[in-house]
Design an enzyme around this catalytic site. Structure first.
Site, PDB file in Angstrom:
ATOM      1  N   VAL A  56       0.839  -1.202   0.000  1.00 26.52           N
ATOM      2  CA  VAL A  56       0.000   0.000   0.000  1.00 26.52           C
ATOM      3  C   VAL A  56       0.873   1.250   0.000  1.00 26.52           C
ATOM      4  O   VAL A  56       0.596   2.219  -0.708  1.00 26.52           O
ATOM      5  CB  VAL A  56      -0.981   0.001   1.197  1.00 26.52           C
ATOM      6  CG1 VAL A  56      -1.786   1.291   1.244  1.00 26.52           C
ATOM      7  CG2 VAL A  56      -1.925  -1.193   1.120  1.00 26.52           C
ATOM      8  N   CYS A  57       1.970   1.233   0.752  1.00 27.97           N
ATOM      9  CA  CYS A  57       2.871   2.389   0.809  1.00 27.97           C
ATOM     10  C   CYS A  57       3.583   2.595  -0.524  1.00 27.97           C
ATOM     11  O   CYS A  57       3.728   3.728  -0.988  1.00 27.97           O
ATOM     12  CB  CYS A  57       3.893   2.209   1.928  1.00 27.97           C
ATOM     13  SG  CYS A  57       3.146   2.084   3.577  1.00 27.97           S
ATOM     14  N   ASP A  58       4.005   1.508  -1.135  1.00 27.61           N
ATOM     15  CA  ASP A  58       4.633   1.560  -2.454  1.00 27.61           C
ATOM     16  C   ASP A  58       3.662   2.168  -3.466  1.00 27.61           C
ATOM     17  O   ASP A  58       4.020   3.084  -4.214  1.00 27.61           O
ATOM     18  CB  ASP A  58       5.043   0.145  -2.866  1.00 27.61           C
ATOM     19  CG  ASP A  58       5.663   0.086  -4.247  1.00 27.61           C
ATOM     20  OD1 ASP A  58       6.894  -0.013  -4.334  1.00 27.61           O
ATOM     21  OD2 ASP A  58       4.904   0.109  -5.240  1.00 27.61           O
TER      22      ASP A  58
END
Length: 166
Positions: A56-58
């Site tokens: 999700v952060c990527d």
């Protein structure tokens, strides 16, 4: 109440509000040089992620950088508590040359100034802020669940409408 993977978390600091002056902070660039709120001029999207090495952060980092590239005068800053070395490695592996990743691992300066430092995990809670050229907060999104996605469209719209010069 904020959660991380469904578990209650305690956020340290005071949340910022739209219309207030953006608090200053000091984080580290990938080369370990200090970066503050004023290092970059113009409109800044501050994309906050728990760890750059998660899916999700990527995706959040990639989406903001791809979408904001079309908005003149906007800089995207991605802040996490990952070590600068890990952030640099992610940037090299991602193939994204214009990503600005910054680390708040040293003293949680950003996390506490913006109310996103997770006490139990020493991570930052997923959030996004847009600061205009005069350092006014024009958009702030705090997620109830840190593993959910931010509202990209609203943040990008705020960046497009933000005052680009002092």
């Amino acid at each position: 109440m904020a959660t991380f993977k469904g578990n209650a978390i305690t956020l340290i600091g005071t949340p910022v509000e739209i219309g207030q002056e953006a608090p200053d902070f000091e984080v580290l660039a990938n080369d370990l040089s200090p970066v503050t709120r004023d290092t970059y001029e113009g409109v800044r999207i501050i994309s906050v992620v728990p760890s750059i090495d998660t899916g999700v952060c990527d995706a959040q980092t990639r989406k903001f950088n791809e979408e904001a590239a079309a908005i003149e005068g906007v800089t995207v800053l991605t802040i996490s508590n990952d070590l600068p070395f890990a952030q640099r490695r992610w940037c090299a592996a991602s193939g994204l040359d214009n990503v600005v990743t910054l680390s708040d691992h040293r003293d949680l300066s950003f996390g506490t100034q913006y109310g996103v430092a997770i006490e139990e995990l020493r991570l930052l809670a997923r959030s996004v802020f847009v600061i205009d050229a005069s350092n006014e907060v024009v958009y702030a999104e705090y997620l109830e669940e840190s593993t959910n996605e931010v509202d990209f469209d609203s943040a990008l719209a705020a960046a497009k409408g933000a005052k680009a010069t002092k």
